[in-house]
Design a protein around this motif. Structure first.
Motif, PDB file in Angstrom:
ATOM      1  N   ASP A 159     -23.675 -57.456  23.747  1.00  0.00           N
ATOM      2  CA  ASP A 159     -23.773 -55.916  23.137  1.00  0.00           C
ATOM      3  C   ASP A 159     -24.827 -55.719  22.263  1.00  0.00           C
ATOM      4  N   MET A 161     -25.830 -53.919  18.684  1.00  0.00           N
ATOM      5  CA  MET A 161     -25.779 -53.117  17.252  1.00  0.00           C
ATOM      6  C   MET A 161     -26.908 -53.355  16.486  1.00  0.00           C
ATOM      7  N   TYR A 185     -18.674 -46.141  19.537  1.00  0.00           N
ATOM      8  CA  TYR A 185     -19.212 -46.881  20.482  1.00  0.00           C
ATOM      9  C   TYR A 185     -19.405 -46.247  21.851  1.00  0.00           C
ATOM     10  N   GLY A 211     -17.584 -53.516  16.386  1.00  0.00           N
ATOM     11  CA  GLY A 211     -17.667 -52.186  16.107  1.00  0.00           C
ATOM     12  C   GLY A 211     -17.143 -51.723  14.821  1.00  0.00           C
ATOM     13  N   THR A 252     -23.290 -46.414  15.976  1.00  0.00           N
ATOM     14  CA  THR A 252     -22.732 -46.446  17.449  1.00  0.00           C
ATOM     15  C   THR A 252     -22.986 -47.956  17.726  1.00  0.00           C
ATOM     16  N   TYR A 253     -21.954 -48.582  18.171  1.00  0.00           N
ATOM     17  CA  TYR A 253     -21.914 -49.999  18.998  1.00  0.00           C
ATOM     18  C   TYR A 253     -22.209 -49.724  20.404  1.00  0.00           C
ATOM     19  N   GLN A 254     -22.913 -50.349  21.032  1.00  0.00           N
ATOM     20  CA  GLN A 254     -23.130 -50.546  22.222  1.00  0.00           C
ATOM     21  C   GLN A 254     -22.495 -51.781  23.327  1.00  0.00           C
ATOM     22  N   TYR A 255     -21.211 -51.302  23.768  1.00  0.00           N
ATOM     23  CA  TYR A 255     -20.746 -52.270  24.309  1.00  0.00           C
ATOM     24  C   TYR A 255     -20.795 -52.234  25.781  1.00  0.00           C
TER      25      TYR A 255
END
Length: 385
Positions: A159, A161, A185, A211, A252-255
């Protein structure tokens, strides 16, 4: 199938009628099994497929010495294709906080360990530890114990972040005087392209460790359960209800959604039953730790629907009914939970009345309406029952 089409189908008059209809034959069938089997017998039926994991919470060692603002903990196992992108996001720009990255190489057999060691030679605040493979929960737990941050954050190695987003979230949670902050996310595909819009984790029914930023004291007496799947269950049961938190959509966390994840490998895997076994475990732990009974009840009902069905695909017909009866027994421990006069309330009624077929219809409706896994499994079982 389009999500809006699924939602419309779930609200069709026929499916709604099926979720509301009492099925006497179904009730008689499950009650007959209940008369023949004690709850211990029913658990034994499931244990033939997958034993309930025991002693999942390890002994706790906590480092009181906290010398940096933030520790970013990355559990790494065979993530060579994505690891550099994950690390670059953390080291690509100057941070306005003091931070360290604690990378736990969980016995990787690819080049992940070498990549970590290469980056560690370039960045003094990257600390790399190599261990034999023990699973993501154990890797995170080791990261917690080795961390030196006043605040902790978990980032999975596939991921993204960026450190600027962690910086913003940390500033926000400190200013608010909260003990954790949960960001938004967005899902990215295997190549890193966005899939859909950003969403707030707290409003998404997710139970995930990533996140978020947590005050280190949150983890002073708590660890991830080891030796089982769905270790993140403790977040919604034992972290969010017991500590003061906030939502911070400004980061924003990118999953990354990819094959090989637990969700993509659950179907037909006996470890899927950990979803049920761990539910029992965290309820017991929640009671000990003082989580509100109403909170435990609401969280548990949400787990007794289509996701439970999806995670139990490995079970045969009688074992599936045994699981349903055990879920019913758990729900009976709580006072009435749901009052929304919708599919969730009907699902609760089906559990309390031991109406297996009605429960399957409710699972189907909810899976379609909310885009959950489990619709296919519900439809298959309805054809057989």
């Amino acid at each position: 199938m389009n999500k809006n089409v699924k939602a419309l189908l779930a609200q069709s008059r026929f499916i709604c009628r099926m979720t509301e209809m009492k099925n006497r034959r179904s009730i008689n069938s499950t009650m007959s099994l209940r008369r023949e089997k004690s709850f211990d017998d029913l658990r034994a039926m499931l244990s033939k497929v997958r034993d309930r994991p025991s002693d999942v919470f390890p002994l706790i060692s906590y480092n009181e010495f906290r010398s940096v603002d933030l520790s970013v903990i990355i559990p790494v196992y065979n993530a060579e294709a994505y690891l550099e992108q994950c690390l670059d996001a953390l080291f690509s720009e100057e941070a306005r906080i003091t931070f360290e990255v604690v990378a736990i190489d969980d016995g990787s057999t690819d080049s992940s360990g070498d990549i970590l060691d290469t980056y560690a030679r370039l960045h003094d605040n990257l600390r790399v530890f190599h261990f034999a493979n023990s699973g993501v929960a154990a890797a995170r737990n080791r990261g917690i114990e080795l961390s030196r941050g006043k605040w902790l954050s978990f980032v999975d190695p596939d991921d993204i972040m960026p450190i600027r987003d962690l910086n913003r979230a940390l500033n926000a949670v400190v200013d608010a005087g909260a003990e954790y902050a949960v960001v938004s996310y967005k899902t990215i595909d295997d190549s890193g392209l966005s899939i859909g819009e950003a969403r707030e984790i707290l409003k998404s029914d997710l139970s995930v460790a990533w996140g978020a930023i947590y005050k280190s004291e949150v983890w002073k007496t708590l660890r991830f359960p080891e030796g089982c799947w769905y270790e993140d269950t403790i977040i919604s049961y034992l972290v969010w209800p017991l500590f003061s938190g906030m939502s911070f959509p400004g980061s924003t966390y990118q999953y990354r959604q990819r094959s090989g994840s637990i969700v993509s490998t659950t179907e037909g895997n006996p470890k899927g039953l950990d979803f049920f076994w761990l539910t029992e475990t965290v309820i017991e732990e929640g009671v000990v730790r003082g989580v509100s009974i109403d909170v435990l009840a609401t969280l548990t009902l949400k787990r007794m629907g289509p996701t439970m069905l999806f995670c139990s695909e490995v079970l045969d017909g009688d074992q599936m009914k045994a699981l349903f009866l055990l879920c019913s027994e758990i729900i009976d421990r709580f006072e009435p939970i749901c009052r929304d006069k919708g599919h969730w309330q009907n699902l609760e009624t089906a559990l309390r009345s031991r109406d297996y077929r009605r429960w399957l219809w409710c699972c189907l409706a909810l899976a379609l309406e909310m885009n959950f896994n489990g619709a296919k499994r519900a439809a298959q079982l309805l054809l057989l029952n």
